[in-house]
Motif scaffolding. Structure first.
Motif, mmCIF file in Angstrom:
data_model
loop_
_atom_site.group_PDB
_atom_site.id
_atom_site.type_symbol
_atom_site.label_atom_id
_atom_site.label_comp_id
_atom_site.label_asym_id
_atom_site.label_seq_id
_atom_site.Cartn_x
_atom_site.Cartn_y
_atom_site.Cartn_z
ATOM 1 N N GLY A 139 0.816 -1.201 0.000
ATOM 2 C CA GLY A 139 0.000 0.000 0.000
ATOM 3 C C GLY A 139 0.854 1.257 0.000
ATOM 4 O O GLY A 139 2.043 1.231 0.343
ATOM 5 N N ALA A 140 0.242 2.377 -0.387
ATOM 6 C CA ALA A 140 0.970 3.642 -0.466
ATOM 7 C C ALA A 140 1.458 4.112 0.900
ATOM 8 O O ALA A 140 2.396 4.906 0.995
ATOM 9 C CB ALA A 140 0.084 4.705 -1.098
ATOM 10 N N SER A 141 0.835 3.619 1.988
ATOM 11 C CA SER A 141 1.199 4.070 3.332
ATOM 12 C C SER A 141 2.359 3.286 3.948
ATOM 13 O O SER A 141 2.855 3.652 5.009
ATOM 14 C CB SER A 141 -0.022 3.965 4.260
ATOM 15 N N VAL A 142 2.789 2.208 3.287
ATOM 16 C CA VAL A 142 3.879 1.394 3.842
ATOM 17 C C VAL A 142 5.169 2.210 3.845
ATOM 18 O O VAL A 142 5.570 2.765 2.820
ATOM 19 C CB VAL A 142 4.063 0.106 3.015
ATOM 20 N N SER A 143 5.835 2.267 4.996
ATOM 21 C CA SER A 143 7.070 3.042 5.114
ATOM 22 C C SER A 143 8.295 2.162 4.918
ATOM 23 O O SER A 143 8.238 0.940 5.082
ATOM 24 C CB SER A 143 7.146 3.712 6.484
ATOM 25 N N GLN A 144 9.395 2.819 4.589
ATOM 26 C CA GLN A 144 10.675 2.129 4.428
ATOM 27 C C GLN A 144 11.059 1.416 5.728
ATOM 28 O O GLN A 144 11.473 0.257 5.708
ATOM 29 C CB GLN A 144 11.747 3.154 4.049
ATOM 30 N N GLN A 145 10.911 2.114 6.867
ATOM 31 C CA GLN A 145 11.311 1.539 8.151
ATOM 32 C C GLN A 145 10.472 0.309 8.489
ATOM 33 O O GLN A 145 11.000 -0.704 8.982
ATOM 34 C CB GLN A 145 11.173 2.591 9.263
ATOM 35 N N GLU A 148 11.583 -2.608 6.153
ATOM 36 C CA GLU A 148 12.900 -3.127 6.538
ATOM 37 C C GLU A 148 12.817 -3.957 7.819
ATOM 38 O O GLU A 148 13.449 -5.012 7.922
ATOM 39 C CB GLU A 148 13.890 -1.983 6.711
ATOM 40 N N ALA A 149 12.041 -3.491 8.796
ATOM 41 C CA ALA A 149 11.909 -4.219 10.066
ATOM 42 C C ALA A 149 11.277 -5.589 9.836
ATOM 43 O O ALA A 149 11.720 -6.598 10.413
ATOM 44 C CB ALA A 149 11.071 -3.406 11.042
ATOM 45 N N GLY A 157 20.467 -11.789 5.408
ATOM 46 C CA GLY A 157 21.376 -11.430 4.326
ATOM 47 C C GLY A 157 20.888 -10.306 3.442
ATOM 48 O O GLY A 157 21.383 -10.141 2.326
ATOM 49 N N ILE A 158 19.940 -9.482 3.916
ATOM 50 C CA ILE A 158 19.437 -8.397 3.082
ATOM 51 C C ILE A 158 20.465 -7.280 3.004
ATOM 52 O O ILE A 158 21.107 -6.917 3.992
ATOM 53 C CB ILE A 158 18.075 -7.883 3.588
ATOM 54 N N SER A 198 2.570 -10.235 5.763
ATOM 55 C CA SER A 198 1.710 -9.092 5.450
ATOM 56 C C SER A 198 2.226 -7.842 6.146
ATOM 57 O O SER A 198 2.891 -7.906 7.178
ATOM 58 C CB SER A 198 0.270 -9.354 5.893
ATOM 59 N N LEU A 199 1.912 -6.690 5.546
ATOM 60 C CA LEU A 199 2.162 -5.396 6.152
ATOM 61 C C LEU A 199 0.820 -4.682 6.250
ATOM 62 O O LEU A 199 0.278 -4.233 5.230
ATOM 63 C CB LEU A 199 3.135 -4.571 5.309
#
Length: 327
Positions: A139-145, A148-149, A157-158, A198-199
């Motif tokens: 979704g558009a609201s998903v943040s980078q942080q 990553e978490a 290994g990311i 899922s996020l």
């Protein structure tokens, strides 16, 4: 004894007998069974890039007691990975990594279209060593942080995570995940697909990153954020890079590891109305197999340093990160 033990029971018994006779240890992790990496008696670091072959169209009831001696007959095996199903059958493909590129080339020449059984010709070719995954359905609201978490919790290994606006759905986002190795990326793909990660309300859909889509995402990459531009004038790069210092660090690292001096190519591919320039760069280290390339935005010159020099400094930093990881 479980019901899976009775699937291909004769083949599994032969494998156990071979392991007992040879003392070879096989370790199974997340659907892959490993030999070596490094094998017993190995001295030194791992083999260079370009030494792994991909093996396909294997009969599913054949195991390492047949495959490892066969592929070790043409060169020194550093690692062998057989993909497995939950029943204990193989999934029809494997990877063999050799001590040298010449050994890998010999394996391809010897075993491509080899009749492992009557009417069963296997495929052996160079491994593509994909390391990048594409995640859809964000979704558009998903943040980078947040992303990553989640990835660090369920995968290993990311190396980097990059969010993009979907070229086809403006309210959706894509993520490009880069892992330190093909093996790490393959395990991550399996974990993300089978774990139903899922996020929020968005369920991840994961696939290998297609090279054409990768190029499209790079070309459509957002320009510098509007917050960087005030009063019609763009400020200089917040942390200006000294080309001389960065190149000195890079050359020192290359010399220390007996690599030759890197060669740089930079090219301006886009200029925005505020004077910011988008550069493509490529760095080749003579003797290495794959050049390192990327894109970067460069501010108008305010420090007596040309845009090409700034792009070269960014490229040198990129190469430093890659070499630091691999060496």
């Amino acid at each position: 004894q479980t019901w899976t033990d009775r699937v291909n029971e004769a083949g599994k018994m032969a494998l156990r007998a071979w392991q007992k006779e040879t003392g070879i240890e096989l370790v199974q992790i997340n659907g892959q069974r490993h030999y070596g990496g490094p094998p017993p008696g190995w001295v030194g670091g791992p083999p260079p890039a370009g030494t792994e072959v991909y093996i396909a169209r294997l009969p599913q009831d054949i195991y390492e007691d047949t495959l490892i001696p066969l592929f070790a007959s043409v060169g020194v095996l550093y690692e062998f990975r057989l993909m497995m199903t939950f029943t204990g059958m193989n999934r029809g493909f494997a990877y063999a990594r050799y001590a040298s590129r010449q050994d890998a080339r010999s394996a391809i020449a010897t075993f491509h279209r080899f009749q492992l059984r009557h009417g069963c010709a296997i495929v052996v070719c160079w491994s593509t060593q994909k390391r990048e995954l594409l995640v859809r359905g964000l979704g558009a609201s998903v943040s980078q942080q947040e992303l990553e978490a989640t990835l660090q919790r369920v995968t290993e290994g990311i190396y980097s995570v990059t969010l993009h606006t979907s070229p086809s759905q403006k309210q959706a986002r894509l993520a490009v995940l880069k892992y330190k190795s093909h093996q790490a990326a393959a395990l991550a793909k399996k974990a993300l697909m089978e774990g139903n990660v899922s996020l929020g309300e968005a369920k991840m859909r994961v696939e290998w990153l297609d090279p054409q889509l990768k190029q499209k995402l790079q070309l459509c990459e957002e320009e510098p954020p509007s917050s960087w531009v005030q009063g019609g004038e763009s400020p200089a790069v917040p942390l200006p890079l000294s080309l001389q210092n960065v190149l000195h660090c890079l050359n020192t690292l290359c010399w220390k590891h007996h690599l030759r001096t890197p060669l740089f190519v930079t090219k301006c591919v886009q200029v925005n109305p505020n004077g910011w320039q988008r550069f493509w760069y490529q760095v080749t280290i003579p003797g290495s197999h794959v050049p390192i390339s990327g894109f970067t935005w460069i501010s108008p010159d305010r420090q007596g340093q040309s845009e090409h020099e700034k792009a070269k400094a960014v490229a040198a930093l990129h190469v430093l990160r890659v070499l630091a990881e691999s060496l």
